[in-house]
Design an enzyme around this catalytic site. Structure first.
Site, PDB file in Angstrom:
ATOM      1  N   ARG A  55      -7.098  12.804   0.868  1.00  0.00           N
ATOM      2  CA  ARG A  55      -6.003  13.334   1.698  1.00  0.00           C
ATOM      3  C   ARG A  55      -4.631  12.867   1.214  1.00  0.00           C
ATOM      4  O   ARG A  55      -3.632  13.503   1.506  1.00  0.00           O
ATOM      5  CB  ARG A  55      -6.209  12.977   3.170  1.00  0.00           C
ATOM      6  CG  ARG A  55      -6.054  11.506   3.460  1.00  0.00           C
ATOM      7  CD  ARG A  55      -6.099  11.224   4.947  1.00  0.00           C
ATOM      8  NE  ARG A  55      -7.428  11.398   5.510  1.00  0.00           N
ATOM      9  CZ  ARG A  55      -7.836  10.775   6.619  1.00  0.00           C
ATOM     10  NH1 ARG A  55      -7.010   9.981   7.271  1.00  0.00           N
ATOM     11  NH2 ARG A  55      -9.054  10.945   7.082  1.00  0.00           N
ATOM     12  N   HIS A 115      -5.499   3.656  -1.767  1.00  0.00           N
ATOM     13  CA  HIS A 115      -6.806   3.956  -1.172  1.00  0.00           C
ATOM     14  C   HIS A 115      -7.237   5.354  -1.620  1.00  0.00           C
ATOM     15  O   HIS A 115      -6.635   6.350  -1.213  1.00  0.00           O
ATOM     16  CB  HIS A 115      -6.685   3.890   0.353  1.00  0.00           C
ATOM     17  CG  HIS A 115      -7.978   4.081   1.086  1.00  0.00           C
ATOM     18  ND1 HIS A 115      -8.074   3.964   2.454  1.00  0.00           N
ATOM     19  CD2 HIS A 115      -9.230   4.370   0.664  1.00  0.00           C
ATOM     20  CE1 HIS A 115      -9.327   4.188   2.838  1.00  0.00           C
ATOM     21  NE2 HIS A 115     -10.051   4.455   1.757  1.00  0.00           N
ATOM     22  N   ARG A 167      -9.454   7.976  -0.965  1.00  0.00           N
ATOM     23  CA  ARG A 167     -10.391   8.377   0.095  1.00  0.00           C
ATOM     24  C   ARG A 167     -11.301   9.491  -0.389  1.00  0.00           C
ATOM     25  O   ARG A 167     -10.932  10.287  -1.249  1.00  0.00           O
ATOM     26  CB  ARG A 167      -9.622   8.866   1.323  1.00  0.00           C
ATOM     27  CG  ARG A 167      -8.830   7.784   2.029  1.00  0.00           C
ATOM     28  CD  ARG A 167      -8.237   8.330   3.312  1.00  0.00           C
ATOM     29  NE  ARG A 167      -9.274   8.534   4.296  1.00  0.00           N
ATOM     30  CZ  ARG A 167      -9.541   7.693   5.304  1.00  0.00           C
ATOM     31  NH1 ARG A 167      -8.813   6.611   5.480  1.00  0.00           N
ATOM     32  NH2 ARG A 167     -10.504   7.938   6.143  1.00  0.00           N
ATOM     33  N   ASN A 223       0.856  -1.183   0.000  1.00  0.00           N
ATOM     34  CA  ASN A 223       0.000   0.000   0.000  1.00  0.00           C
ATOM     35  C   ASN A 223       0.898   1.242   0.000  1.00  0.00           C
ATOM     36  O   ASN A 223       1.696   1.437   0.923  1.00  0.00           O
ATOM     37  CB  ASN A 223      -0.902  -0.040   1.240  1.00  0.00           C
ATOM     38  CG  ASN A 223      -1.798   1.166   1.351  1.00  0.00           C
ATOM     39  OD1 ASN A 223      -1.352   2.291   1.144  1.00  0.00           O
ATOM     40  ND2 ASN A 223      -3.047   0.960   1.702  1.00  0.00           N
ATOM     41  N   HIS A 257       1.060   6.310   1.646  1.00  0.00           N
ATOM     42  CA  HIS A 257       1.845   7.294   2.402  1.00  0.00           C
ATOM     43  C   HIS A 257       3.000   7.898   1.613  1.00  0.00           C
ATOM     44  O   HIS A 257       3.603   8.876   2.063  1.00  0.00           O
ATOM     45  CB  HIS A 257       2.253   6.717   3.756  1.00  0.00           C
ATOM     46  CG  HIS A 257       1.037   6.448   4.597  1.00  0.00           C
ATOM     47  ND1 HIS A 257       0.088   7.420   4.839  1.00  0.00           N
ATOM     48  CD2 HIS A 257       0.566   5.321   5.173  1.00  0.00           C
ATOM     49  CE1 HIS A 257      -0.894   6.906   5.560  1.00  0.00           C
ATOM     50  NE2 HIS A 257      -0.639   5.634   5.769  1.00  0.00           N
ATOM     51  N   HIS A 280      -3.685  -4.483   7.818  1.00  0.00           N
ATOM     52  CA  HIS A 280      -3.841  -3.288   8.645  1.00  0.00           C
ATOM     53  C   HIS A 280      -2.995  -3.391   9.907  1.00  0.00           C
ATOM     54  O   HIS A 280      -3.135  -4.329  10.676  1.00  0.00           O
ATOM     55  CB  HIS A 280      -5.294  -2.999   9.026  1.00  0.00           C
ATOM     56  CG  HIS A 280      -5.498  -1.528   9.250  1.00  0.00           C
ATOM     57  ND1 HIS A 280      -5.167  -0.911  10.420  1.00  0.00           N
ATOM     58  CD2 HIS A 280      -5.923  -0.556   8.423  1.00  0.00           C
ATOM     59  CE1 HIS A 280      -5.405   0.379  10.304  1.00  0.00           C
ATOM     60  NE2 HIS A 280      -5.860   0.630   9.111  1.00  0.00           N
ATOM     61  N   GLU A 306     -10.741  -9.384   3.260  1.00  0.00           N
ATOM     62  CA  GLU A 306      -9.476  -9.011   3.900  1.00  0.00           C
ATOM     63  C   GLU A 306      -9.760  -8.905   5.390  1.00  0.00           C
ATOM     64  O   GLU A 306     -10.568  -8.073   5.820  1.00  0.00           O
ATOM     65  CB  GLU A 306      -8.951  -7.681   3.346  1.00  0.00           C
ATOM     66  CG  GLU A 306      -7.616  -7.298   4.001  1.00  0.00           C
ATOM     67  CD  GLU A 306      -6.939  -6.101   3.335  1.00  0.00           C
ATOM     68  OE1 GLU A 306      -7.033  -5.956   2.087  1.00  0.00           O
ATOM     69  OE2 GLU A 306      -6.333  -5.304   4.067  1.00  0.00           O
ATOM     70  N   THR A 360      -8.262   3.595   8.429  1.00  0.00           N
ATOM     71  CA  THR A 360      -9.442   2.728   8.525  1.00  0.00           C
ATOM     72  C   THR A 360      -9.481   2.098   9.919  1.00  0.00           C
ATOM     73  O   THR A 360      -8.500   1.531  10.365  1.00  0.00           O
ATOM     74  CB  THR A 360      -9.363   1.628   7.448  1.00  0.00           C
ATOM     75  OG1 THR A 360      -8.904   2.206   6.237  1.00  0.00           O
ATOM     76  CG2 THR A 360     -10.704   0.985   7.227  1.00  0.00           C
ATOM     77  N   GLU A 369      -8.496   0.543  -3.020  1.00  0.00           N
ATOM     78  CA  GLU A 369      -9.229   0.478  -1.760  1.00  0.00           C
ATOM     79  C   GLU A 369     -10.172   1.672  -1.723  1.00  0.00           C
ATOM     80  O   GLU A 369      -9.771   2.787  -2.080  1.00  0.00           O
ATOM     81  CB  GLU A 369      -8.194   0.594  -0.642  1.00  0.00           C
ATOM     82  CG  GLU A 369      -8.551  -0.119   0.612  1.00  0.00           C
ATOM     83  CD  GLU A 369      -7.523   0.185   1.678  1.00  0.00           C
ATOM     84  OE1 GLU A 369      -6.375  -0.251   1.519  1.00  0.00           O
ATOM     85  OE2 GLU A 369      -7.880   0.873   2.631  1.00  0.00           O
TER      86      GLU A 369
HETATM   87  N1  PXP Z   1      -5.816  -2.935   4.450  1.00  0.00           N
HETATM   88  C1  PXP Z   1      -6.770  -1.993   4.551  1.00  0.00           C
HETATM   89  C2  PXP Z   1      -8.166  -2.381   4.228  1.00  0.00           C
HETATM   90  C3  PXP Z   1      -6.453  -0.671   4.905  1.00  0.00           C
HETATM   91  O1  PXP Z   1      -7.425   0.257   5.023  1.00  0.00           O
HETATM   92  C4  PXP Z   1      -5.109  -0.327   5.122  1.00  0.00           C
HETATM   93  C5  PXP Z   1      -4.740   1.097   5.424  1.00  0.00           C
HETATM   94  O2  PXP Z   1      -5.005   1.896   4.321  1.00  0.00           O
HETATM   95  C6  PXP Z   1      -4.147  -1.340   4.997  1.00  0.00           C
HETATM   96  C7  PXP Z   1      -4.525  -2.643   4.691  1.00  0.00           C
HETATM   97  C8  PXP Z   1      -2.703  -1.058   5.248  1.00  0.00           C
HETATM   98  O3  PXP Z   1      -2.543  -0.754   6.591  1.00  0.00           O
HETATM   99  P1  PXP Z   1      -1.139  -0.255   7.118  1.00  0.00           P
HETATM  100  O4  PXP Z   1      -0.842   1.043   6.429  1.00  0.00           O
HETATM  101  O5  PXP Z   1      -1.362  -0.115   8.576  1.00  0.00           O
HETATM  102  O6  PXP Z   1      -0.138  -1.328   6.760  1.00  0.00           O
END
Ligand code: PXP
Length: 246
Positions: free
Chosen positions: A52, A46, A48, A10, A13, A193, A154, A104, A73
């Site tokens: 952001r 993601h 959003r 992901n 960031h 997550h 997930e 999330t 996402e």
């Molecule tokens: N899975 C989902 C559904 C999420 O919302 C997120 C955060 O965007 C992640 C995985 C990844 O989480 P993390 O950034 O804490 O690894």
């Protein structure tokens, strides 16, 4: 049981850092290429509601650049379903979304919002997108996911990641049981997550889990070792944990 486990990276960031200053750098597509070259089996972004971090044009650009699989996402809203239909990602992971949340915060209420989520699954499936539902590791929730025809779930590992000691072990047991049940119901079981380099092993070792989605820890580690090495290290930890179980 397979030794393989997929890593979905992901990259939200990377966009967070860019948006903090409104610059053109860091280049999110360069991050996609580096992650893929160092073991990412898929890329997750993601989009959003408040935009952001990831912007609409990022997801369209990623569709052109990603050579593995693109997982978008998003919330199960009309606006996002329309965006996904336009982008055409390989997968969509539907998540609950609240504007003020830092990230999330929990799984989808598939029991309470069954018809709304079923409709989103049907629409995205009709567009050729494989849908995943981000859910708590609860038996009834998994049964409903299967009943409404979602091909993937997930499992939310955020609670596990925030707990310690026996409480973390109990949560891990819930995740293991949910993974087993999900597979029995014919669902592809993913998880994610809050996973980081020290807590990922126990989840990666769960035989039924096909893919982990990990973002924050990888981007944070990239500050010190570079993104490629950060992705490689995470993948090595996952594969090491999985191999130790075979
Ligand atoms: N899975 C989902 C559904 C999420 O919302 C997120 C955060 O965007 C992640 C995985 C990844 O989480 P993390 O950034 O804490 O690894």
């Amino acid at each position: 049981m397979t030794e393989h486990i997929r890593l979905g990276v992901n990259l939200d960031h990377v966009a967070t850092i860019r948006q903090a200053r409104g610059t053109r750098y860091p280049d999110l597509m360069e991050a996609v290429r580096v992650a893929e070259a160092h073991g990412a089996d898929g890329i997750t972004l993601h989009l959003r509601e408040d935009r952001r971090h990831v912007q609409d044009e990022d997801v369209f650009a990623a569709r052109r650049v990603v050579t593995t699989t693109l997982n978008m996402e998003m919330a199960a809203t009309e606006e996002m379903i329309y965006a996904a239909e336009a982008v055409g990602p390989d997968f969509c992971c539907l998540v609950p979304e609240r504007r003020e949340e830092l990230t999330t915060e929990g799984g989808l209420d598939v029991v309470g919002q069954r018809s709304r989520i079923a409709e989103a699954v049907a629409r995205l499936s009709a567009a050729g997108i494989r849908v995943s539902l981000f859910v708590e590791p609860e038996p009834r929730v998994l049964e409903v996911c299967a009943e409404i025809g979602a091909p993937m779930v997930e499992l939310h590992t955020g609670a596990y990641a925030n707990l310690e000691g026996e409480a973390a072990e109990r949560e891990l047991t819930r995740i293991r049981d949910a993974a087993r049940l999900g597979a029995e119901l014919g669902l592809q079981v993913n998880a994610g997550h809050g996973l980081h380099y020290d807590n990922v092993g126990a989840v990666a070792a769960i035989a039924q889990i096909v893919e982990l989605n990990i973002g924050h820890a990888i981007v944070a580690r990239a500050l010190f070792v570079g993104l490629g090495e950060a992705v490689r290290e995470m993948k090595d930890r996952m594969l090491g944990a999985r191999r130790a179980m075979v």
